[in-house]
Design a protein around this motif. Sequence first.
Motif, mmCIF file in Angstrom:
data_model
loop_
_atom_site.group_PDB
_atom_site.id
_atom_site.type_symbol
_atom_site.label_atom_id
_atom_site.label_comp_id
_atom_site.label_asym_id
_atom_site.label_seq_id
_atom_site.Cartn_x
_atom_site.Cartn_y
_atom_site.Cartn_z
ATOM 1 N N LEU A 128 1.376 -8.404 7.248
ATOM 2 C CA LEU A 128 0.102 -7.871 6.747
ATOM 3 C C LEU A 128 -0.356 -8.627 5.515
ATOM 4 O O LEU A 128 -1.544 -8.806 5.278
ATOM 5 N N LEU A 171 -6.357 5.007 1.972
ATOM 6 C CA LEU A 171 -5.439 5.917 2.652
ATOM 7 C C LEU A 171 -4.025 5.390 2.503
ATOM 8 O O LEU A 171 -3.641 4.434 3.161
ATOM 9 N N PHE A 202 -1.565 14.601 13.201
ATOM 10 C CA PHE A 202 -0.433 15.006 12.357
ATOM 11 C C PHE A 202 -0.081 16.456 12.647
ATOM 12 O O PHE A 202 1.046 16.790 13.014
ATOM 13 N N THR A 260 -7.473 0.153 7.117
ATOM 14 C CA THR A 260 -6.264 0.388 7.898
ATOM 15 C C THR A 260 -5.135 -0.528 7.445
ATOM 16 O O THR A 260 -3.990 -0.108 7.349
ATOM 17 N N THR A 261 -5.486 -1.778 7.120
ATOM 18 C CA THR A 261 -4.441 -2.708 6.697
ATOM 19 C C THR A 261 -3.709 -2.140 5.491
ATOM 20 O O THR A 261 -2.478 -2.078 5.464
ATOM 21 N N LEU A 276 -7.230 8.329 -2.305
ATOM 22 C CA LEU A 276 -7.844 8.772 -1.047
ATOM 23 C C LEU A 276 -9.301 9.170 -1.249
ATOM 24 O O LEU A 276 -10.209 8.582 -0.676
ATOM 25 N N MET A 302 -1.417 0.632 6.433
ATOM 26 C CA MET A 302 -0.200 0.220 7.137
ATOM 27 C C MET A 302 0.786 -0.445 6.179
ATOM 28 O O MET A 302 1.988 -0.232 6.278
ATOM 29 N N ILE A 303 0.279 -1.255 5.250
ATOM 30 C CA ILE A 303 1.213 -1.870 4.291
ATOM 31 C C ILE A 303 1.946 -0.769 3.536
ATOM 32 O O ILE A 303 3.174 -0.758 3.441
ATOM 33 N N ARG A 354 -15.411 2.320 -2.466
ATOM 34 C CA ARG A 354 -15.111 3.116 -1.272
ATOM 35 C C ARG A 354 -16.289 3.060 -0.297
ATOM 36 O O ARG A 354 -16.115 2.860 0.897
ATOM 37 N N PHE A 399 0.097 5.761 2.671
ATOM 38 C CA PHE A 399 1.206 6.492 3.273
ATOM 39 C C PHE A 399 2.464 6.342 2.438
ATOM 40 O O PHE A 399 3.541 6.688 2.886
ATOM 41 N N GLY A 418 3.669 11.845 3.383
ATOM 42 C CA GLY A 418 2.845 12.558 4.359
ATOM 43 C C GLY A 418 2.361 13.880 3.789
ATOM 44 O O GLY A 418 1.177 14.202 3.862
ATOM 45 N N LEU A 446 2.504 2.198 4.432
ATOM 46 C CA LEU A 446 3.458 2.832 5.348
ATOM 47 C C LEU A 446 4.749 2.019 5.388
ATOM 48 O O LEU A 446 5.848 2.536 5.180
ATOM 49 N N LEU A 476 -0.517 13.534 1.457
ATOM 50 C CA LEU A 476 -1.758 13.296 2.194
ATOM 51 C C LEU A 476 -2.281 14.604 2.773
ATOM 52 O O LEU A 476 -3.402 15.023 2.498
#
Lengths: 256, 315, 392, 430, 231
Positions: B302, D65, B98, D124-125, D59, D128-129, D206, D67, D259, D131, D262
């Motif tokens: 997803l 995580l 980033f 990660t899934t 987080l 991405m969702i 977590r 987005f 962003g 995001l 984060l």
Amino acid sequence: MSFALELKDLRKSFGKTEIIRGVNLAVTAGERVAIIGPNGAGKSTLFNLISGRFEPTSGDVLLNGHRINGKRPFEINRLGLSRSFQITNIFPKLSVFENLRCGVLWSLGYKYTFLKFLANLDDANERADALMKMIRLDRKRDVLAINLTYAEQRALEIGVTIAGGANVILLDEPTAGMSKSETARFIGLIKEVTAGKTLLTVEHDMGVVFGLADKIAVVVYGEVLAFDVPEAVRANQRVQEAYLGSSVADQQAGGH
Amino acid sequence: MEFYIISILNGLSYGLLLFMLSSGLTLIFSMMGVLNFAHASFYMLGAFFAYSTTRVIGFWPALIISPLLVGLIGAAFERYCLRRVHKFGHVPELLLTFGLSYILVELVQLVWGRGPVDYRIPPALSGPLFTLYGLQFPMYRGFMMLVALLMLLSIWLLLTRTRIGLVIQAALTHPQAVESLGHNVPRVFMLVFGGGAALAGLAGVIGGNAFVTEPGMAEAVGSIIFVIVVVGGMGSLAGAFLASLLIGIIQTLAVGIDSSMLGGASMLGLHITPDTFGYALWSMRLSQVAPILPYLLMVLILIFRPKGLLGTREG
Amino acid sequence: QSGQTVKIAMIEGLSGPFGNVGQNQLKSWQYVANYFAGSHNPAGVTFQINPFDSGGSPQGAVTQLKAAIDQGYRYVTQGNGSGAALALSEAVTKYNERNPGKEVVYFNYAAVSPPLTNEDCSFWHFRLDADTTMKMEALTTFMKDKPEVKNVYMLDQDYSHGHEVSKYFQLDMKRKRPDVKIVGDDYVPIGKVKDFSPYVAKIKASGADAIVTGNWGADLTLFVKALGEAGLNLPMYTYYAGVTGTPTALAALGDKTQVYVVAYGYSQTTGDLGKVVEGFKKKYNDDFYTFAIYNGIKLLDAAMLKAKSIDPVKVAFALEGLQVPSFAGDVTMRKSDHQLQQSLFITKWEKVSKKYPYSNENTGYTFAPVKQFEPYVSSTPTSCQMKRPSQG
Amino acid sequence: MRSNVYQFKPLNVGRFIIWSGFALALVVAPLVFTSSLSQTMLCQMGVAIIVCLSYNMLLGQGGMLSFGHAVHSGLGAFLAIQVLTLVDAGTLHLPVSLIPLVGGLGGLAFAVLLGWVTTKKSGTTFAMITLGIGELVAAMSLMFPGVFGGEGGISGDRVAGLHPLGITFGPQIQLYYLIAIYTFICTGLMFAFTGTPLGRMLNAVRDNPERVEFVGYDTQKVRYFAFLIAGFFAGISGGLAALNFELVTSEVVSSYRSGAYLLFTFLGGATFFFGPIIGGILMVLATVVLSELTRAWLLYLGLVFLFMVMYAPGGIASLIMMNVRVASFGKLRPLLLHYLALAATAFVVLVGAAALIEMVYHVQLNAGQGSGVPFMGLTLDSSSLASWLGAGFVMGVGIVLFEFTRRQFARKWSAVQEYIEKETKRREAL
Amino acid sequence: MLKIDNLHAFYGKSHVLHGVSFEVHPGEIVALLGRNGSGRSTTAKAIMGLVHCEGSLRWKDQETLGKKAYEIAHSGIGYVPESRDIFPRLTVQQNLLLGQKGKGKGSRWSFDDMYRMFPRLKERQNTEAGVLSGGEQQMLTLCRTLMGDPDLIIIDEPTEGLAPKIVELVGEYLKTLKERGISVLLIEQKLTIAMAISDRALVMGHGSIVFQGTPATLRANNDIRKEWLEV
Ligand SMILES: Nc1ncnc2c1ncn2[C@@H]1O[C@H](COP(=O)(O)OP(=O)(O)OP(=O)(O)O)[C@@H](O)[C@H]1O
Ligand SMILES: Nc1ncnc2c1ncn2[C@@H]1O[C@H](COP(=O)(O)OP(=O)(O)OP(=O)(O)O)[C@@H](O)[C@H]1O
Ligand SMILES: CC(C)C[C@H](N)C(=O)O
Ligand SMILES: [Mg+2]
Ligand SMILES: [Mg+2]
């Protein structure tokens, strides 16, 4: 009479390979059962099926007479069945105390609440402290689980397992990787903490097996070869061929 | 009819372009699990390098040199920055890239200014390849498609003909074990990251003059390339390829479809007027939302198939 | 007022996506200010323009406004992005209500969204650019005399600016040439589309013979590029082909493109502005295309002369209905809505020639004027009910 | 950083002191920084603190995580402003001071909706969702001018409704205290959350979701509930922002915002509860002040991130806690001198570097506008070689000195750590 | 062949090994015994260069201290970690493949050897290693290391979780290794096979060697066993 845990023609295949091929087993409440068998026989898989980690391909699992196959692990756990893992499986970044408290919370009925403070949950904290003493980790109360030695982690593993006060407990090779003295102590510990409960444990150390078990189930290639009191099992010819019958085993057994 | 033939063609070529953009990311993301937010910046870097080198030594050498340069930068970044934080997990890695993306875009603006640069398609490749129903199909697009396919091939070879893939996958969970088996894990990581960056650079060399070479170009492709990797399925090169084509075609065809939910509603006997609640939504034409369909697709995939199209594992 | 210095805060996106546009316009302001500092200003005030980076976002603009006010600025200016403009106009108005005696005046030199001088108009907001209704008035007047225009295709960015372009073009065209068909009216999410060829295919299929678009930045150049590649060289009528960077990108496409721009000025002007453009080029090797700035300074100067003060309130009142000579005839700040009334031009993108030597971004291309409209032609009615403070 | 999870349990006295200190800070801040800019900034900080804390629930405490956190703060803001306009119109009678809660409910509502989908997944899934959803909402917000007011956004007037005891919220300072109160309460609540069963199970999820299932908890539910609560607080911050700017534009749901949350949450320190507070403050400082001071601010920002992530991946909070730990063993004093030296040398480096960067930017941006670069009082001449060499020299010397002091410090530091290690072992042994 | 002299090892700041010294000669099996936490695994890691340590580590008359793990591995030391560390996402076959060093380079061991050793693995060769049974995983790590064709192999608690029969089997194989001239450093918990097959036994306590000698002498020496091993 009704059994604490009962398996009826249980089967499990991964892809085309059938790993558990029709297991029948009935454990009466308060019994201590050791499950032995060669590597890859399906012992852990059996545990996974019982504890809801996998779903059986066919057959039934009865807990205190209720059918539990197909249920999710947490549901089964709430019904009073708890298990430990062969490969240590705890909360690495939480302290010993927190690990145990996590194990305690649900059973004391705190569910998902965010309206109570942990600090004020005296019953939970006392229970966690008590457990900590039981598994001799009170010295390491605030040490993070990752920083424990292997043996200590194993102890914690058991601690978390029994924390919920389940009355049916499955232990997968609890003493793996421990020295004899440790092991001896551990058997004592296990006896102590599972007093009055139904216990199933997977073991390879004959010492442990004969020291701990009221009955022994021998699993070979996904089938129960024998299920009987230790003496009878040791005498059993087929068991000798399939599993025992080795100087090592004799030594270990002799060790007690 | 002819419109659809052309659209399919456009869709394919656009899909291949998307693959070209995302191939490097696929490599890094699927192998190292690093969400490389600087990928688009490497793409931009490639374009600007190409712009400059082209003026000095011409397009063809630039086609080789600038990706190499970008690759070097990528490798250096891995070596001196990424490696330090690798042990802290994915989030720090992500944030590092980033930060890098910020820096790169600023540096580019310092060197090449804040506006677009005049980076043109080489004469040899400009002009139409063929004409279809009175619309020309540019030669350069053909070239782009070719390169994309070459990228696919090379990565595929890398993954299947070498153990690199295995080493990295293993190293993700047990770096020490892999090292004690005699594999130089750090070097492999560096190579892969550098390689990924180089691919992005190559995409830049080719995308730069096909579109506009400007500091904003990184942001423009930013998230779409993630969509592709995810939709395709993490760890699956073929998946990424499939996803690129799929998205390319869906998006292109959608542009041509002007029907909105109004039609469907009236078919159902619902009758909607500009003052019914949410009229804006009802009257939204498919062509209008075409460019954001990929995100929709990603979310749906997803939810219903977290592995992605051809993915082997979740997350 | 003579001899005094007036500090103007330029609140603009100076970094990020449209940073380059903002940077250019900052230089433009400063250049014009210096230029007038000399002999050219009757009022004898010196203008000093300082930048405040809003990152281009409305909230950023509002925050920076606060910063400017703290530092004692009473004049602010902004242009890029109608969103930020609306935000500023709102904020300034509120601030002035709540802090009588500390009023601030806002000059908008590029945001073209009609509401600013209609339903959302404010006494403190002055628009130097021509808004979309005016631009479309002029453009349609120009196109109606082109018989070859029969089927028009519209492609716009999917946000208020784009929506307005489409809306007003269709309104005006219906009035002036009912026979012209709108064969397409498409929107693209702003800055999201990389490959415009699908749209080109669609345009081709629609059988259009002219294109109207309000796109700017990459959304414009990529669009033009796709048209060129597909060999579909239809005339395109647009706004912002002159904005930093776009000419460079256009030039890369060669001669076949036909791009018409509707604006209130062009780079070929002679006279005062001509000097400015030339000098600017010399100094920064960059184009001076935000001619509104020239008018801005001229108006301010005249207003201060008229008001005999640099006090914003007085100046604001003085500005109302003020008329000054500009590079193309006189321009008037209409009292009813503070929209500058000015001549509009249609220019065409072509190779530089003896007649039109000015080369945009040194591309060898230029915007050559093809038609000029007197202010009255493109003047449009307003729905503004202006709330004026008590004079004094 | 020894512990990755921060168990906050000093004697309650200590806790009391900390909180009252926090409250005090909130009260006096605007009296110290009186300019209207600094007051708006303080307001923005309050808002940022809440949203960063809420983000860290996901987080830091839940290992989720996201987005797309701006979706919740943003939509909350939109709902709030819509309600505010109703209040303005007089069609709805609601004290303005409660509007943030409306925002909170808005955030919650969308969390209920979206969380249902997203929290089914993790890792990660999940990232991405979120995001994807973020991008969708951002795009939509521009496409429906009806709901989101298009490019201009929606504006309202907070001086509306009835004004109990003359509080109109017109003057910034009044609004500030409203925000301050919200900030204090929300922070308190969110801290309390970390001490509840759900909060703890969230940490457990977590660390090891699988095992959680075997102690009777449904990981999805745990994640979902946490997501809801985070959404609620995010919404509140959105509502406050709406009141602060009296304007909400589509940018508030932009993925750029998500962003930023984060980045700054991490920069502040995701592993400690109070980290995000620092992060929030930094976020405002960076975007408002830094951009005001220099044109190169994005570059500086990028560099800062790079170095922070590389050398202090636990964020600023972890740096602080390390020293607190040292202090608790009474070993801080000997280090102070080193810190002083470090600071001084680092400053030299910065001056040199900054001078160079500024000159580069000057040359690039306003070439021809004179070669004088105003820099910390004095003016550098970007055309004279001297000032370039000078700056370079300063930087070089700085680096050498810094490296020297750093080595010294490192030695001292490790010595201290060793001592602490022994000490702890000894105490354990007791 | 392997000569360790006054070795100190640290985890972060905690000092775990306090001056360990011993040797391993070509083709001998040395058992390293001791209680939990005595530092045996750490010794192994130290030899592989996986923990920060000081002192002297000589392998084939070269100082390996400070070398990278992969360099040490290439110089011919193989390591079977106690936490099995199989690669869960790769198939059994792929795990073994990674065991090979520079591919192509001829090794004493082939896939078939491995599968002959543990037929169970052959049956499972295309399943993900992560789902293998505990014991199977143990077998896999052993084979994986052998594929690298080491001259010295360090095995950390190989019999953990193995059925008695397999334990015996492993013992047999260690012997065959020895016959092929490979030296073995066997870290064990339960004395059973260690005593049976090792040429020399080392006993560790609190991070240093407290006993060296043949298994026989160890068996004889009760107080050592009492103090450092078990009853
Ligand atoms: N998810 C799975 N997919 C495919 N095969 C599996 C899976 N889980 C277990 N197996 C296979 O099932 C067999 C039995 O595994 P299990 O772990 O039950 O053995 P075990 O009796 O516990 O042996 P050990 O005593 O070594 O732990 C093994 O061969 C293993 O490879
Ligand atoms: N990663 C680590 N961080 C900190 N201390 C460690 C770590 N690993 C081991 N230790 C400590 O080092 C000491 C020796 O550990 P080691 O694993 O070598 O013991 P061991 O002899 O292998 O016993 P076992 O493996 O049977 O538990 C132990 O006291 C342990 O607490
Ligand atoms: C950058 C400019 C072309 C933006 C344009 N003035 C608008 O109103 O959006
Ligand atoms: Mg098992
Ligand atoms: Mg060990």
